[in-house]
Write an enzyme that holds these catalytic residues in place. Structure first.
Site, short mmCIF file in Angstrom:
data_model
loop_
_atom_site.label_atom_id
_atom_site.label_comp_id
_atom_site.label_asym_id
_atom_site.label_seq_id
_atom_site.Cartn_x
_atom_site.Cartn_y
_atom_site.Cartn_z
N CYS A 163 -41.60 48.65 42.84
CA CYS A 163 -40.20 48.31 43.13
C CYS A 163 -39.35 48.70 41.94
CB CYS A 163 -40.05 46.82 43.43
SG CYS A 163 -38.33 46.37 43.79
N HIS B 42 -42.80 56.11 51.55
CA HIS B 42 -41.41 56.44 51.88
C HIS B 42 -41.37 57.57 52.89
CE1 HIS B 42 -39.62 53.96 48.68
NE2 HIS B 42 -40.75 54.23 48.05
N GLU C 84 -35.70 49.14 54.18
CA GLU C 84 -36.90 48.88 53.39
C GLU C 84 -37.99 48.16 54.19
OE1 GLU C 84 -37.06 47.48 49.46
OE2 GLU C 84 -35.06 48.22 48.94
N CYS D 10 -32.57 51.10 46.63
CA CYS D 10 -34.04 51.15 46.58
C CYS D 10 -34.40 52.17 45.51
CB CYS D 10 -34.60 51.55 47.93
SG CYS D 10 -36.41 51.67 47.97
N GLY E 231 -37.21 54.43 46.42
CA GLY E 231 -36.70 55.28 47.49
C GLY E 231 -35.86 56.42 46.95
N1 LIG Z 1 -39.72 47.13 50.18
C1 LIG Z 1 -40.48 47.96 49.25
C2 LIG Z 1 -40.60 47.23 47.88
C3 LIG Z 1 -39.28 47.22 47.14
C4 LIG Z 1 -38.86 48.63 46.78
C5 LIG Z 1 -37.40 48.79 46.39
N2 LIG Z 1 -36.60 47.60 46.42
C6 LIG Z 1 -37.25 49.50 45.06
O1 LIG Z 1 -36.28 49.25 44.33
O2 LIG Z 1 -38.10 50.40 44.77
C7 LIG Z 1 -41.89 48.20 49.79
O3 LIG Z 1 -42.39 47.37 50.55
O4 LIG Z 1 -42.48 49.22 49.40
#
Ligand SMILES: N[C@H](CCC[C@H](N)C(=O)O)C(=O)O
Length: 278
Positions: free
Chosen positions: A71, A163, A212, A221, A224
């Site tokens: 994250c 992703h 997400e 993200c 992302g």
């Molecule tokens: N929901 C994402 C985790 C948080 C990623 C995102 N908030 C970031 O800043 O990279 C997952 O399950 O892979």
């Protein structure tokens, strides 16, 4: 449970540093803490823990209670927390995460961290959690149908977490809350996926909206944004150094040709400290 409410470009977290290990029933705790009405309200619950491999360890749980490997926005918040709270006096910190070891370079202004550059590691183009992106030298963009029959092509990139990056002509034509969950849970992704829709303005300037995994739409993200630049380079849409505009603000992303690692730079903000009573 004492926590600090923090965010990276509006992607918000409850950060907990008081445990040496995560609490029992952590999935239930994460769902309850992240609930916007019955709890604190956050996209994720983040634990800072001791580590034998790095200066510290981070574990991140989505609002639905599932754990993620990575994250980016939370990593920047952890860097800020560690320095501002006095847990470190260093301006370079290593963090053990589910995506591997990450190095954080902290920018300190007036005694507190305002921005962080994170080495987010190397992108994985063939990983268990995403379809293959490279077949030899050929970049594969996979077709994906949504219930409305809208055909999209995605580029699959893993930054330790999955992703699906989709380039579109106009973001306003994407019904994110309709197609996002369909792609998040598509059979292509054994562990579900994060979904990024991207509008390219120039090869060094894009805007992305994100649905997400385990959270729904967020304002930003970090992993992302890194995946968007990797997919952008592979598909010829972008250069390696890109400003990525998100609903919550901008991230500077570099996919280094020298070491194949992706570097993300952006802010981290502490909002308040409190105690979770339940
Ligand atoms: N929901 C994402 C985790 C948080 C990623 C995102 N908030 C970031 O800043 O990279 C997952 O399950 O892979």
């Amino acid at each position: 449970m004492k926590f600090t409410k923090m965010h990276g470009l509006g992607n918000d977290f409850a950060v907990v540093a008081e445990f040496l290990s995560i609490p029992e029933q952590v999935a239930t705790v994460a769902k309850n803490v992240c609930d916007r009405h019955f709890g604190v309200g956050a996209d994720g619950l983040v634990f800072i823990l001791p580590s034998e491999q790095a200066d510290f360890r981070m574990r991140i749980f989505n609002a639905d209670g599932t754990e993620s490997e990575q994250c980016g926005n939370a990593v920047r918040c952890v860097g800020k927390y560690l320095y501002d709270s006095g847990m470190t006096t260093a301006t370079q910190v290593t963090l053990q995460t589910g995506a591997g070891l990450q190095t954080l370079d902290l920018v300190v202004e007036n005694g507190v961290v305002t921005r962080v550059t994170v080495d987010m590691g190397e992108p994985k183009l063939a990983a268990a959690e995403v379809p293959t992106t490279l077949v030899g030298e050929q970049v594969v963009q996979h077709p994906i149908e949504t219930q409305s029959g809208q055909p999209y092509k995605f580029t699959a990139v893993s930054m330790g977490n999955p992703h699906a990056v989709i380039f579109v002509e106009a973001l306003e034509e994407v019904d994110l809350h309709h197609v996002g969950p369909q792609i998040e849970t598509h059979a292509y992704f054994p562990r579900k996926t994060n979904v990024e829709f991207v509008e390219v303005h120039t090869p060094t300037d894009v805007t992305m909206h994100v649905w997400e995994r385990g959270c729904g739409e967020t304002l930003a993200c970090g992993s992302g944004a890194c995946s968007v630049v990797v997919a952008g380079v592979l598909t010829g849409h972008t250069e390696r150094e890109v400003t990525v505009h998100l609903k919550g603000g901008d991230l500077q992303i570099v996919w280094s040709a020298a070491d194949n690692r992706v570097y993300m730079t952006g802010p981290a903000v502490k909002v308040y400290e409190a105690t979770w009573l339940l």
